[in-house]
Scaffold this motif. Structure first.
Motif, PDB file in Angstrom:
ATOM      1  N   PHE A  34      -3.360  -9.417 -10.961  1.00 48.19           N
ATOM      2  CA  PHE A  34      -3.493  -8.768  -9.658  1.00 48.19           C
ATOM      3  C   PHE A  34      -4.959  -8.413  -9.396  1.00 48.19           C
ATOM      4  N   ILE A  35      -5.634  -7.889 -10.428  1.00 49.58           N
ATOM      5  CA  ILE A  35      -7.040  -7.488 -10.287  1.00 49.58           C
ATOM      6  C   ILE A  35      -7.919  -8.680  -9.942  1.00 49.58           C
ATOM      7  N   ARG A  36      -7.627  -9.856 -10.511  1.00 54.02           N
ATOM      8  CA  ARG A  36      -8.473 -11.041 -10.291  1.00 54.02           C
ATOM      9  C   ARG A  36      -8.621 -11.388  -8.814  1.00 54.02           C
ATOM     10  N   SER A  37      -7.586 -11.147  -8.043  1.00 53.32           N
ATOM     11  CA  SER A  37      -7.643 -11.510  -6.620  1.00 53.32           C
ATOM     12  C   SER A  37      -7.647 -10.284  -5.699  1.00 53.32           C
ATOM     13  N   ALA A  38      -7.813  -9.095  -6.276  1.00 55.11           N
ATOM     14  CA  ALA A  38      -7.787  -7.879  -5.462  1.00 55.11           C
ATOM     15  C   ALA A  38      -9.088  -7.688  -4.691  1.00 55.11           C
ATOM     16  N   ASP A  39      -8.972  -7.054  -3.541  1.00 50.30           N
ATOM     17  CA  ASP A  39     -10.143  -6.736  -2.735  1.00 50.30           C
ATOM     18  C   ASP A  39     -10.761  -5.402  -3.136  1.00 50.30           C
ATOM     19  N   PRO A  80       6.308   8.138  -8.763  1.00 53.61           N
ATOM     20  CA  PRO A  80       6.788   9.312  -8.036  1.00 53.61           C
ATOM     21  C   PRO A  80       7.578   8.896  -6.810  1.00 53.61           C
ATOM     22  N   LYS A  81       8.327   9.840  -6.287  1.00 55.41           N
ATOM     23  CA  LYS A  81       9.095   9.568  -5.085  1.00 55.41           C
ATOM     24  C   LYS A  81       8.152   9.439  -3.891  1.00 55.41           C
ATOM     25  N   ALA A  82       8.286   8.366  -3.161  1.00 54.67           N
ATOM     26  CA  ALA A  82       7.523   8.180  -1.933  1.00 54.67           C
ATOM     27  C   ALA A  82       8.385   7.319  -1.023  1.00 54.67           C
ATOM     28  N   SER A  83       8.633   7.768   0.161  1.00 52.78           N
ATOM     29  CA  SER A  83       9.655   7.166   1.015  1.00 52.78           C
ATOM     30  C   SER A  83       9.415   5.694   1.315  1.00 52.78           C
ATOM     31  N   CYS A  84       8.149   5.289   1.351  1.00 53.76           N
ATOM     32  CA  CYS A  84       7.832   3.916   1.743  1.00 53.76           C
ATOM     33  C   CYS A  84       7.605   3.013   0.528  1.00 53.76           C
ATOM     34  N   VAL A  85       7.604   3.587  -0.682  1.00 54.26           N
ATOM     35  CA  VAL A  85       7.284   2.812  -1.868  1.00 54.26           C
ATOM     36  C   VAL A  85       8.574   2.308  -2.502  1.00 54.26           C
ATOM     37  N   ASP A  86       8.882   1.031  -2.280  1.00 51.18           N
ATOM     38  CA  ASP A  86      10.119   0.500  -2.825  1.00 51.18           C
ATOM     39  C   ASP A  86       9.853  -0.167  -4.183  1.00 51.18           C
ATOM     40  N   ARG A  87      10.896  -0.629  -4.777  1.00 51.55           N
ATOM     41  CA  ARG A  87      10.792  -1.213  -6.112  1.00 51.55           C
ATOM     42  C   ARG A  87      10.085  -2.571  -6.114  1.00 51.55           C
ATOM     43  N   LYS A  88       9.791  -3.089  -4.954  1.00 52.10           N
ATOM     44  CA  LYS A  88       9.055  -4.341  -4.880  1.00 52.10           C
ATOM     45  C   LYS A  88       7.561  -4.145  -5.118  1.00 52.10           C
ATOM     46  N   THR A  89       7.102  -2.915  -5.028  1.00 51.41           N
ATOM     47  CA  THR A  89       5.689  -2.627  -5.282  1.00 51.41           C
ATOM     48  C   THR A  89       5.405  -2.787  -6.769  1.00 51.41           C
ATOM     49  N   PRO A  90       4.515  -3.704  -7.156  1.00 56.54           N
ATOM     50  CA  PRO A  90       4.204  -3.860  -8.584  1.00 56.54           C
ATOM     51  C   PRO A  90       3.708  -2.540  -9.170  1.00 56.54           C
ATOM     52  N   PHE A  91       4.277  -2.151 -10.308  1.00 60.21           N
ATOM     53  CA  PHE A  91       3.923  -0.874 -10.925  1.00 60.21           C
ATOM     54  C   PHE A  91       3.708  -1.083 -12.413  1.00 60.21           C
ATOM     55  N   TRP A  92       2.547  -0.631 -12.898  1.00 56.71           N
ATOM     56  CA  TRP A  92       2.231  -0.776 -14.315  1.00 56.71           C
ATOM     57  C   TRP A  92       1.794   0.566 -14.885  1.00 56.71           C
ATOM     58  N   ILE A  93       2.079   0.788 -16.167  1.00 55.97           N
ATOM     59  CA  ILE A  93       1.576   1.987 -16.849  1.00 55.97           C
ATOM     60  C   ILE A  93       0.498   1.613 -17.853  1.00 55.97           C
ATOM     61  N   ASP A  94       0.076   0.356 -17.838  1.00 58.47           N
ATOM     62  CA  ASP A  94      -1.034  -0.111 -18.665  1.00 58.47           C
ATOM     63  C   ASP A  94      -1.579  -1.376 -18.020  1.00 58.47           C
ATOM     64  N   ILE A  95      -2.754  -1.794 -18.478  1.00 56.30           N
ATOM     65  CA  ILE A  95      -3.355  -3.005 -17.914  1.00 56.30           C
ATOM     66  C   ILE A  95      -2.745  -4.207 -18.630  1.00 56.30           C
TER      67      ILE A  95
END
Length: 366
Positions: free
Chosen positions: A241-246, A219-234
């Protein structure tokens, strides 16, 4: 409750949304916590009468809610305008110009709609896409000519969705996740998830975004650029990413399918095996609560609500989100009710509430 600040916030919201309920009767709920403020807002806005329906619930007893509202009404000088009821009665429902869709008023079913007068209205205290069939019989409203309209939570005067991001921050801090320099996976689609991603990135988190819903998109979000990793499945990248996520923030408010659990695409047991230190903050979205509990993962809150409901509402961060939202919803109700009492048809009443207030129709989508 800080009564001085609360009264100031109510006054500011009433002025901001130009709420004036004089000569109108409001039928709403009698609840606990900050939700006890709704009948107070209506009474302070000049409603001729406020009927607040309460019941015993896991959040508090009817007597607790009654005492709280009566004390607030005494403090704010509006006790004569409020009647607290424990039973839904035809003679009271039939008086109402405005019927809110809040907890204890629901369900607004065929019987209740049959009691309502033709000019009555139902302002939704949320956007139309959040509608649940079990809450309101829309078909019966159409048959009876009862106008139903949502509230535009994206309004610059309201900014409800921004508070969803703040809510995620509060939950993460309670899980001892510092946010700054922490890796956090946001699970969900739509504007709830977009606002959460935006808020966490602004606070310096390393954010990944997973939307497993069928409508999954960024979705549109002013601070969310294309550098943010985005997935529609695992995907393997998401797994890494999950392995080292907090932490994971689950904030899916549209899709009803199970996100995590034995029937989901990933179980909490799988998450624990991948990263036993990952914490779970649940705002909304269908998950297997029992499997989450058995996984041994640290999570919040203690009770997880089913899909379509929020485990924690924005009122958890403080009174402002609720005061603003319910004042805005009552403003929608005021505009609808006055238009209907003036003889305007349903479409014209909706047009008035949308152009002069924060109304939002079911035809509008995110």
């Amino acid at each position: 409750m800080n009564h001085g600040r609360t009264e100031r916030l109510i006054d500011q919201a009433r002025a901001k949304f130009r709420l004036d309920l004089s000569d109108l009767v409001v039928y709403t709920e009698a609840a606990t916590g900050y939700f006890s403020l709704t009948p107070i807002i209506a009474a302070l806005s000049g409603a001729k009468k406020v009927i607040a329906l309460g019941a015993d619930s896991k959040y508090g007893s009817f007597l607790e809610a009654k005492r709280t509202i009566q004390e607030l009404a005494r403090i704010y000088g509006c006790e004569r305008r409020i009647r607290i009821a424990k039973e839904k009665r035809k003679e009271e429902v039939s008086e109402a110009d405005i019927v809110t869709n809040l907890g204890f008023v629901r369900p607004i079913d065929k019987t209740m709609i049959g009691w309502m007068k033709p000019t009555a209205c139902i302002p939704l205290m949320w956007e139309p896409w959040e509608y649940r069939e079990q809450d309101i019989d829309l078909n019966e409203c159409v048959k009876k000519g009862i106008v139903v309209l949502g509230t535009d939570e994206s309004s610059t005067l309201l900014r409800t969705f921004d508070f969803v991001g703040i809510l995620a921050v509060k939950l993460l801090l309670e899980l001892d996740i510092e946010i700054l320099m922490s890796s956090i996976l946001v699970v969900g689609g739509g504007i709830f998830a977009g606002a959460t991603v935006e808020t966490l990135k602004r606070l310096g988190a390393n954010v990944g975004w997973l939307s497993m819903a069928e409508y999954g998109s960024r979705p549109k979000a002013s601070c969310v650029d294309r550098k943010t990793p985005f997935w529609i499945d695992i995907t393997p990248e998401c797994n890494n990413f999950i392995r080292s996520a907090d932490a994971i923030v689950i904030v899916e408010h549209q899709e009803r399918g199970e996100l995590f659990g034995l029937q989901g695409k990933c179980s909490f047991g799988d998450l624990a095996r991948i990263n036993r230190g990952i914490a779970i903050a649940h705002i909304c979205g269908t998950v297997d609560e029992n499997e989450l509990r058995d996984s041994g993962l640290n999570y919040i809150p203690n009770e997880i609500r089913k899909g379509g409901y929020m485990s924690v509402s924005t009122a958890y961060v403080g009174p402002r989100p609720l005061i603003d939202l319910h004042t805005a919803g009552l403003r929608v109700g005021e505009l609808l009710a006055r238009a209907r009492l003036d003889g305007k048809d349903i479409d014209e009443a909706k047009r008035v509430a949308i152009t002069q207030g924060p109304g939002k129709d079911f035809k509008s989508t995110l």
